[in-house]
Design a protein around this motif. Structure first.
Motif, PDB file in Angstrom:
ATOM      1  N   MET A   1       0.760  -1.133  -0.079  1.00  0.00           N
ATOM      2  CA  MET A   1       0.082  -0.003  -0.201  1.00  0.00           C
ATOM      3  C   MET A   1       1.007   2.083   0.339  1.00  0.00           C
ATOM      4  O   MET A   1       2.064   1.341   0.694  1.00  0.00           O
ATOM      5  N   SER A   2       0.787   2.364  -1.050  1.00  0.00           N
ATOM      6  CA  SER A   2       1.392   3.681  -1.419  1.00  0.00           C
ATOM      7  C   SER A   2       0.882   4.485   0.348  1.00  0.00           C
ATOM      8  O   SER A   2       0.672   4.204   1.478  1.00  0.00           O
ATOM      9  N   GLU A   3       2.651   5.184   0.330  1.00  0.00           N
ATOM     10  CA  GLU A   3       2.883   6.411   1.744  1.00  0.00           C
ATOM     11  C   GLU A   3       1.461   6.862   1.340  1.00  0.00           C
ATOM     12  O   GLU A   3       1.011   7.202   2.611  1.00  0.00           O
ATOM     13  N   LYS A   4       1.193   7.273   0.275  1.00  0.00           N
ATOM     14  CA  LYS A   4      -0.015   8.221   0.482  1.00  0.00           C
ATOM     15  C   LYS A   4      -1.303   7.835   0.961  1.00  0.00           C
ATOM     16  O   LYS A   4      -2.581   8.365   1.084  1.00  0.00           O
ATOM     17  N   ILE A   5      -1.861   6.040   0.371  1.00  0.00           N
ATOM     18  CA  ILE A   5      -3.110   5.721   1.213  1.00  0.00           C
ATOM     19  C   ILE A   5      -2.678   5.056   2.467  1.00  0.00           C
ATOM     20  O   ILE A   5      -4.132   5.120   3.145  1.00  0.00           O
ATOM     21  N   ALA A   6      -1.991   4.929   2.494  1.00  0.00           N
ATOM     22  CA  ALA A   6      -2.219   3.807   3.914  1.00  0.00           C
ATOM     23  C   ALA A   6      -2.604   4.139   5.006  1.00  0.00           C
ATOM     24  O   ALA A   6      -3.367   3.911   5.670  1.00  0.00           O
ATOM     25  N   PRO A   7      -2.527   5.614   5.664  1.00  0.00           N
ATOM     26  CA  PRO A   7      -2.860   6.038   6.282  1.00  0.00           C
ATOM     27  C   PRO A   7      -4.580   6.948   6.532  1.00  0.00           C
ATOM     28  O   PRO A   7      -5.530   6.018   7.250  1.00  0.00           O
ATOM     29  N   TRP A   8      -4.646   6.199   5.409  1.00  0.00           N
ATOM     30  CA  TRP A   8      -6.270   6.934   5.142  1.00  0.00           C
ATOM     31  C   TRP A   8      -7.328   5.568   5.218  1.00  0.00           C
ATOM     32  O   TRP A   8      -8.302   5.443   5.442  1.00  0.00           O
ATOM     33  N   ALA A   9      -6.622   4.033   4.483  1.00  0.00           N
ATOM     34  CA  ALA A   9      -7.236   3.535   4.656  1.00  0.00           C
ATOM     35  C   ALA A   9      -7.096   2.929   5.627  1.00  0.00           C
ATOM     36  O   ALA A   9      -8.094   2.341   6.220  1.00  0.00           O
ATOM     37  N   SER A  10      -5.798   2.904   6.419  1.00  0.00           N
ATOM     38  CA  SER A  10      -6.186   2.443   8.108  1.00  0.00           C
ATOM     39  C   SER A  10      -7.003   3.388   9.155  1.00  0.00           C
ATOM     40  O   SER A  10      -8.076   2.389   9.750  1.00  0.00           O
ATOM     41  N   ALA A 118      -5.199  11.387  -2.737  1.00  0.00           N
ATOM     42  CA  ALA A 118      -6.059  11.179  -3.709  1.00  0.00           C
ATOM     43  C   ALA A 118      -6.004  10.235  -4.965  1.00  0.00           C
ATOM     44  O   ALA A 118      -4.616  10.273  -5.715  1.00  0.00           O
ATOM     45  N   SER A 119      -6.009   8.820  -4.963  1.00  0.00           N
ATOM     46  CA  SER A 119      -5.308   7.702  -6.191  1.00  0.00           C
ATOM     47  C   SER A 119      -6.596   8.257  -7.286  1.00  0.00           C
ATOM     48  O   SER A 119      -5.451   6.946  -7.983  1.00  0.00           O
ATOM     49  N   PHE A 120      -7.231   9.088  -7.775  1.00  0.00           N
ATOM     50  CA  PHE A 120      -7.329   9.376  -9.093  1.00  0.00           C
ATOM     51  C   PHE A 120      -7.137  10.192  -9.579  1.00  0.00           C
ATOM     52  O   PHE A 120      -6.889  11.240  -8.937  1.00  0.00           O
ATOM     53  N   ASP A 138     -10.862   8.267   0.745  1.00  0.00           N
ATOM     54  CA  ASP A 138     -11.387   9.880  -0.263  1.00  0.00           C
ATOM     55  C   ASP A 138     -12.496  10.680   0.770  1.00  0.00           C
ATOM     56  O   ASP A 138     -12.371  11.846   0.893  1.00  0.00           O
ATOM     57  N   PHE A 139     -13.181  10.060   0.856  1.00  0.00           N
ATOM     58  CA  PHE A 139     -13.855  10.565   1.872  1.00  0.00           C
ATOM     59  C   PHE A 139     -13.389  10.916   2.936  1.00  0.00           C
ATOM     60  O   PHE A 139     -13.943  12.016   3.317  1.00  0.00           O
ATOM     61  N   LEU A 140     -13.350  10.395   3.576  1.00  0.00           N
ATOM     62  CA  LEU A 140     -12.174  11.032   5.266  1.00  0.00           C
ATOM     63  C   LEU A 140     -11.739  12.336   4.550  1.00  0.00           C
ATOM     64  O   LEU A 140     -11.526  13.226   5.324  1.00  0.00           O
ATOM     65  N   ARG A 141     -11.006  12.295   3.535  1.00  0.00           N
ATOM     66  CA  ARG A 141      -9.591  13.491   3.193  1.00  0.00           C
ATOM     67  C   ARG A 141     -11.153  14.606   2.700  1.00  0.00           C
ATOM     68  O   ARG A 141     -10.931  15.681   3.280  1.00  0.00           O
ATOM     69  N   CYS A 142     -12.262  13.955   2.231  1.00  0.00           N
ATOM     70  CA  CYS A 142     -13.183  14.923   2.344  1.00  0.00           C
ATOM     71  C   CYS A 142     -13.331  15.599   2.995  1.00  0.00           C
ATOM     72  O   CYS A 142     -13.795  17.153   3.757  1.00  0.00           O
ATOM     73  N   LEU A 143     -13.668  14.940   3.865  1.00  0.00           N
ATOM     74  CA  LEU A 143     -14.395  15.646   5.359  1.00  0.00           C
ATOM     75  C   LEU A 143     -12.896  16.488   6.319  1.00  0.00           C
ATOM     76  O   LEU A 143     -13.518  17.758   7.118  1.00  0.00           O
ATOM     77  N   VAL A 144     -12.311  16.097   6.349  1.00  0.00           N
ATOM     78  CA  VAL A 144     -10.776  17.508   5.739  1.00  0.00           C
ATOM     79  C   VAL A 144     -10.713  18.592   5.550  1.00  0.00           C
ATOM     80  O   VAL A 144     -10.569  19.663   5.933  1.00  0.00           O
ATOM     81  N   ILE A 145     -10.731  18.385   4.241  1.00  0.00           N
ATOM     82  CA  ILE A 145     -10.923  19.206   3.143  1.00  0.00           C
ATOM     83  C   ILE A 145     -11.990  20.387   4.043  1.00  0.00           C
ATOM     84  O   ILE A 145     -11.755  21.654   3.562  1.00  0.00           O
ATOM     85  N   LEU A 146     -13.332  19.648   4.321  1.00  0.00           N
ATOM     86  CA  LEU A 146     -14.656  20.025   4.542  1.00  0.00           C
ATOM     87  C   LEU A 146     -15.179  20.458   5.919  1.00  0.00           C
ATOM     88  O   LEU A 146     -15.453  21.571   6.130  1.00  0.00           O
TER      89      LEU A 146
END
Length: 172
Positions: A1-10, A118-120, A138-146
């Motif tokens: 799992m990539s460094e960018k994805i791992a914390p969010w997947a966790s 985000a991976s896309f 990715d939704f969790l990322r959205c929540l941080v941004i928002l």
């Protein structure tokens, strides 16, 4: 799992596990309820693996909240109250988050998601956001941004912010 994805997947896995633990529902029972309610026939081990890897779409997370009878965040209540397909409900949840004060455009949200790893591509991500077909990380990322605190019952907001701070910038 990539460094960018791992914390969010966790974090996505943690959100689902906390929801299940709060209602004392294990994976076998979850699989049974999903099959009974939605006709989803997924083996409990496959379901547990998908959760552990953070490969859960927002739509499935909403269905999980529904079948375990968890109270959704107040902001999402309208999406839960309407008898529409779950992908439409996921879309409604995303839109309700975007419309908070100050509102954020989908293009701005997508651009900021990209900087959080985000991976896309932006085009694909925009399609996922507008259709409601978004993975939970990715939704969790959205929540941080928002700056949304909608999932405070399931995860501490500072953990989301910490994941954002630890995510390498795009291009790193």
């Amino acid at each position: 799992m990539s460094e960018k994805i791992a914390p969010w997947a966790s974090l996505a896995a943690r959100v689902v596990r906390v929801a299940l633990m709060r209602k004392d529902v294990g994976y076998a029972e979850l699989a049974r309820r999903l099959a009974t309610t939605f006709g989803m026939h997924e083996d409990e081990k496959a379901l547990a693996s998908r959760v552990a890897l953070g490969r859960v779409r927002l739509e499935l997370f909403l269905q999980i909240l529904h079948v375990i009878d968890a109270e959704p965040p107040m902001l999402w209540q309208t999406a839960f109250d309407v008898a529409t397909p779950w992908e439409e409900r996921a879309k409604a949840v995303i839109l309700s988050e975007i419309r908070q004060i100050p509102p954020v455009s989908i293009d701005e949200l997508v651009a900021r998601l990209t900087t959080l790893g985000a991976s896309f591509t932006q085009k694909t991500l925009a399609a996922h956001v507008t259709s409601g077909n978004l993975f939970l990380p990715d939704f969790l990322r959205c929540l941080v941004i928002l700056r949304s605190r909608s999932l405070d019952a399931f995860i501490e907001y500072r953990d989301l912010v910490s994941a954002a701070a630890s995510t390498p910038a795009s291009g790193d």
